[in-house]
Design an enzyme around this catalytic site. Structure first.
Site, short mmCIF file in Angstrom:
data_model
loop_
_atom_site.label_atom_id
_atom_site.label_comp_id
_atom_site.label_asym_id
_atom_site.label_seq_id
_atom_site.Cartn_x
_atom_site.Cartn_y
_atom_site.Cartn_z
N TYR A 144 108.40 -84.29 12.34
CA TYR A 144 109.17 -85.43 12.87
C TYR A 144 110.21 -85.87 11.87
O TYR A 144 110.02 -85.75 10.67
CB TYR A 144 108.27 -86.61 13.26
CG TYR A 144 107.32 -87.10 12.19
CD1 TYR A 144 106.10 -86.47 11.97
CD2 TYR A 144 107.61 -88.23 11.43
CE1 TYR A 144 105.21 -86.93 11.01
CE2 TYR A 144 106.72 -88.71 10.47
CZ TYR A 144 105.53 -88.05 10.26
OH TYR A 144 104.64 -88.51 9.31
N LYS A 148 114.50 -94.56 6.47
CA LYS A 148 114.05 -95.80 5.84
C LYS A 148 114.96 -96.90 6.39
O LYS A 148 116.19 -96.73 6.43
CB LYS A 148 114.19 -95.69 4.31
CG LYS A 148 113.19 -94.73 3.66
CD LYS A 148 111.80 -95.36 3.52
CE LYS A 148 110.73 -94.37 3.10
NZ LYS A 148 110.83 -93.95 1.71
#
Ligand code: 76R
Length: 248
Positions: A144, A148
């Site tokens: 995946y 951030k």
């Protein structure tokens, strides 16, 4: 400005997800189907040769669910090599029966959050091996992409190096408690693809992915700063297993 983490880069990575055009595959003659599988066999052998010469590595997995039917994860020295092998596959007969559904371009990355100050990581053979890894032949893969977060008060990139280090240490400690059960390869993709990192996990027991990813959700780095893309999970393939899967 906050201090950017220093990163080390290794091999370039291409995750290539394909769907099978089952109607076309079933309409093809037995000879055409066999020819397509033989050609794939040869490609897989070429790729094994590259891996044996430590010039790259390739993982071949089925994908469970409707996002794709199978995937390759290729690691190579240069983006040009990734490009060549992508087009080499596209020119095969098997590719005529597949639909490209997703891809991800990135590069194996290690950051210095956990590094020992004053040491040269490239002197450490373990670090070098992690930058150019032979991909495991584990039973299962999970991939995946993630970012951030950069939103309001939850902006990873505005935190000081010390704050990020503290959080990454906690992240790393959770990760280490899965040592031996999960092999994780973090690939950086800022400037290369739509997310900031690709996360590729390998495990013998697929349930370990769920346990690890769930536990990490409670850790601040993921709980507050992690944004995630689509998850792909699948099972190890080789030429024979694939031929079995394609049997009509
Ligand atoms: O490289 C190292 O082992 C040092 C510690 C470490 C770093 C720096 C580490 C350890 N990771 C690092 C960096 Mn990780 N990791 C993820 C995910 O689903 C989620 O919530 C997040 C997805 C998992 C499952 C995971 C697992 N890690 C990173 C980075 C780069 C961050 C940056 O630079 O800002 C990301 C995006 C990321 C994400 N991590 C580990 C693991 C595991 C299992 C470990 C232990 C590895 C080991 O010790 O062998």
């Amino acid at each position: 400005m906050s201090e950017a983490a220093q990163t080390l880069e290794g091999w370039y990575a291409l995750h290539d997800f394909r769907m099978v055009d089952w109607s076309a595959w079933k309409r093809a003659s037995e000879d055409d189907r066999q020819g397509a599988l033989d050609e794939l066999h040869n490609l897989l052998e070429d790729w094994t040769g590259i891996e044996n010469r430590q010039e790259g590595s390739t993982a071949f997995y089925s994908v469970v669910g409707q996002k794709a039917d199978f995937m390759f994860m290729h690691l190579r020295e240069t983006l040009e090599e990734l490009n060549t092998l992508e087009t080499t596959f596209n020119k095969t007969r098997l590719a005529e029966f597949t639909i490209p559904v997703y891809s991800y371009v990135s590069i194996v990355e290690l950051s210095n959050y956990m590094g020992q100050p004053g040491t040269d990581p490239l002197e450490n053979p373990e670090v070098v091996a992690r930058l150019k890894p032979a991909l495991p032949k584990a039973k299962h893969i999970c991939f995946y992409p993630m970012n951030k977060r950069r939103e309001g008060n939850d902006n990873w990139y505005m935190l000081s190096m010390d704050e990020r280090k503290t959080m990454m240490r906690s992240h790393g400690m959770i990760g280490r408690s899965y040592a031996g059960r999960v092999k994780q390869i973090i690939t950086g993709s800022v400037g290369f693809d739509d997310w900031e990192w690709g996360v590729t996990l390998f495990a013998e027991d697929a349930l370990t992915f769920k346990k690890l990813v769930y536990e990490m959700r409670f850790d601040e780095v993921s709980a507050r700063y992690g944004d995630f893309g689509s998850f792909y999970v699948g099972n190890l393939l080789d030429g024979e297993k694939f031929a079995q899967q394609m049997k009509v």
